[in-house]
Design an enzyme around this catalytic site. Structure first.
Site, PDB file in Angstrom:
ATOM      1  N   PRO A 268       0.791  -1.247   0.000  1.00 20.32           N
ATOM      2  CA  PRO A 268       0.000   0.000   0.000  1.00 20.32           C
ATOM      3  C   PRO A 268       0.815   1.285   0.000  1.00 20.32           C
ATOM      4  O   PRO A 268       0.255   2.370   0.082  1.00 20.32           O
ATOM      5  CB  PRO A 268      -0.813  -0.117   1.289  1.00 20.32           C
ATOM      6  N   ASP A 288       2.313  -1.627  -9.135  1.00 17.10           N
ATOM      7  CA  ASP A 288       1.445  -2.660  -8.577  1.00 17.10           C
ATOM      8  C   ASP A 288       0.557  -3.192  -9.694  1.00 17.10           C
ATOM      9  O   ASP A 288       0.409  -2.558 -10.745  1.00 17.10           O
ATOM     10  CB  ASP A 288       0.591  -2.144  -7.423  1.00 17.10           C
ATOM     11  N   CYS A 388       8.060 -10.164   4.257  1.00 15.56           N
ATOM     12  CA  CYS A 388       7.492 -10.216   5.609  1.00 15.56           C
ATOM     13  C   CYS A 388       7.238 -11.676   5.995  1.00 15.56           C
ATOM     14  O   CYS A 388       6.158 -12.038   6.445  1.00 15.56           O
ATOM     15  CB  CYS A 388       6.217  -9.381   5.713  1.00 15.56           C
TER      16      CYS A 388
END
Length: 448
Positions: A268, A288, A388
């Site tokens: 984001p 994106d 992540c």
């Protein structure tokens, strides 16, 4: 009891019932329709007018039930012979109620049962009897003993609400003692974490928010809980929501004010705006695949007054070399699509939606992205690769394979004052160390 006090107690019970019925609706969206927990919850809270107290309880119930799902299902299996024979919403209501009985000390058990029975009665006559019978039986009888489960991985799975394959994988990779420390840490509620947009204002923001300084990020602040998005500091663009571990990414690129920077998998946009904050005459291109995600990046940039530094583009990161010429970028960030295992504390539904085989397919995509973007970096330019997640297949092994296949690149060793997160020149943060997201950061440089 005086009438005034009695009425107040009735109102409190009714508002708690609203929170519980709301939590039931959100859980149904997640379990039945595959909705992401954070999106489903935010959508419900935006759509319905609830007090702050009810919002807090609803959020606790949703995330708590999700976090303990496997444990709750194991308990219920002792009281329900065949879950397929009862409506799914009844089963979710029982899980929700069991979570409160087992883990929320401040709510009286009789109130939990009464509310569950009332909710069931409103939904379907007769369902209330089943809900009442199961919950009262659970309260009357001695609770099943998790420690009596003989198979070790199954026992850990039930105790810490993790799929058996994930328990085994974490033990295999990190050893049993460290894996158990991780299991325990994933049951601890996430901190609220923010980044001070202007590092010079960190102390002022700290005082205004009552937050503590991050142990990992020099521009990070944390609180045990808090909703910063409603604050004036957030609206004015003085703070942004970003996990402490994620805040470590942008500084590794040593961005100069006139650099041309690529954020290959940007949405984001938290890292994009952090990187753009170092630019003056330079430009950042944020990619994106989806329009709605590109809008999130632009919204983020506008709020932080960085829109003139960031250009968004709809593009698959595996095709970067087809759209940009060689020697285009000074710096590139590949914050790659990954399993997201490091986010389990904040997004507990992740652990139920992944399988062991996912890691192989993700590794292929990660390498394809790196192979594409590396063709557009200038000589001497650097690429930061981050995820992540905590597993080597998506991290160290990807880095090694890339370097093996691209002899014109070398690893750039990263450093941090916290020596326990530095592993072979990479930053490897697991969730039990500082109660942050699990995260991996590495870097390579084009040498010829």
């Amino acid at each position: 009891m005086a009438w005034g006090k009695s009425l107040k107690w009735v109102i409190i019970l009714e508002t708690k019932q609203l929170a519980r019925s709301g939590a039931l609706a959100v859980l149904a969206e997640i379990f039945d329709k595959g909705a992401y927990s954070n999106i489903a919850l935010n959508h419900y809270l935006t759509k319905h007018r609830l007090s702050q107290q009810d919002k807090a309880l609803l959020t606790e119930l949703v995330y708590g039930t999700l976090t303990r799902k496997i444990t709750l299902e194991w308990y219920l299996a002792h009281y329900i012979e065949d879950r397929e024979k009862i409506d799914t919403w009844i089963y979710y209501l029982l899980m929700l109620s069991l979570y409160q009985i087992l883990y929320l000390d401040k709510i009286p058990e009789h109130a939990i049962v009464n509310d569950a029975v009332t909710i069931a009665k409103k939904r379907h006559r007769g369902a209330d009897k089943l809900v009442n019978a199961v919950l009262r039986q659970f309260l009357r009888q001695e609770k099943p003993d998790i420690t009596a489960i003989k198979r070790k991985n199954k026992r850990y799975s039930v105790a810490y609400s993790l799929p058996v394959w994930l328990v085994k994988k974490m033990i295999d990779e990190f050893g049993e003692d460290r894996a158990i420390a991780m299991f325990k840490s994933l049951l601890v509620r996430s901190k609220a974490s923010i980044r001070a947009v202007n590092p010079a204002e960190l102390e002022t923001v700290k005082q205004l928010t009552g937050a503590d300084k991050s142990l990992l990020s020099p521009v990070g602040l944390v609180k045990a809980s808090g909703n910063f998005t409603g604050s004036d500091l957030f609206k004015e663009g003085k703070i942004t929501i970003q996990d402490e571990s994620s805040q470590l990414v942008a500084p590794t690129l040593s961005i100069q004010e006139n650099d041309c920077v690529l954020d290959a998998c940007s949405a984001p946009g938290g890292k994009a705006v952090h990187m753009a904050s170092y630019l003056k005459s330079g430009q950042l291109i944020a990619l994106d695949l989806y329009d709605h995600k590109l809008k999130l990046i632009r919204d983020n940039a506008e709020r932080l007054k960085l829109a003139d530094k960031i250009q968004t583009q709809k593009l698959d990161a595996r095709k970067v070399h087809e759209h940009f010429a060689p020697d285009t970028f000074d710096k590139i960030l590949v914050d790659a699509p990954c399993s997201g295992i490091g986010l389990i504390r904040r997004k507990p539904d992740i652990k139920y939606n992944k399988e062991n085989k996912d890691f192989v397919s993700l590794q292929k995509i990660q390498l394809e992205i790196l192979d594409s973007v590396c063709q557009t970096i200038k000589k001497g330019g650097i690429i930061t690769y981050s995820t992540c997640t905590i597993f080597k297949e998506e991290n160290q092994i990807v880095l090694k394979q890339f370097l093996d296949n691209h002899p014109n690149f070398e690893q750039v060793k990263l450093y941090h004052e916290k020596k326990d997160i530095v592993v072979d020149g990479c930053l490897v943060i697991t969730p039990e160390q500082y109660l942050t997201d699990g995260f991996f950061i590495s870097q390579v440089k084009r040498i010829s």
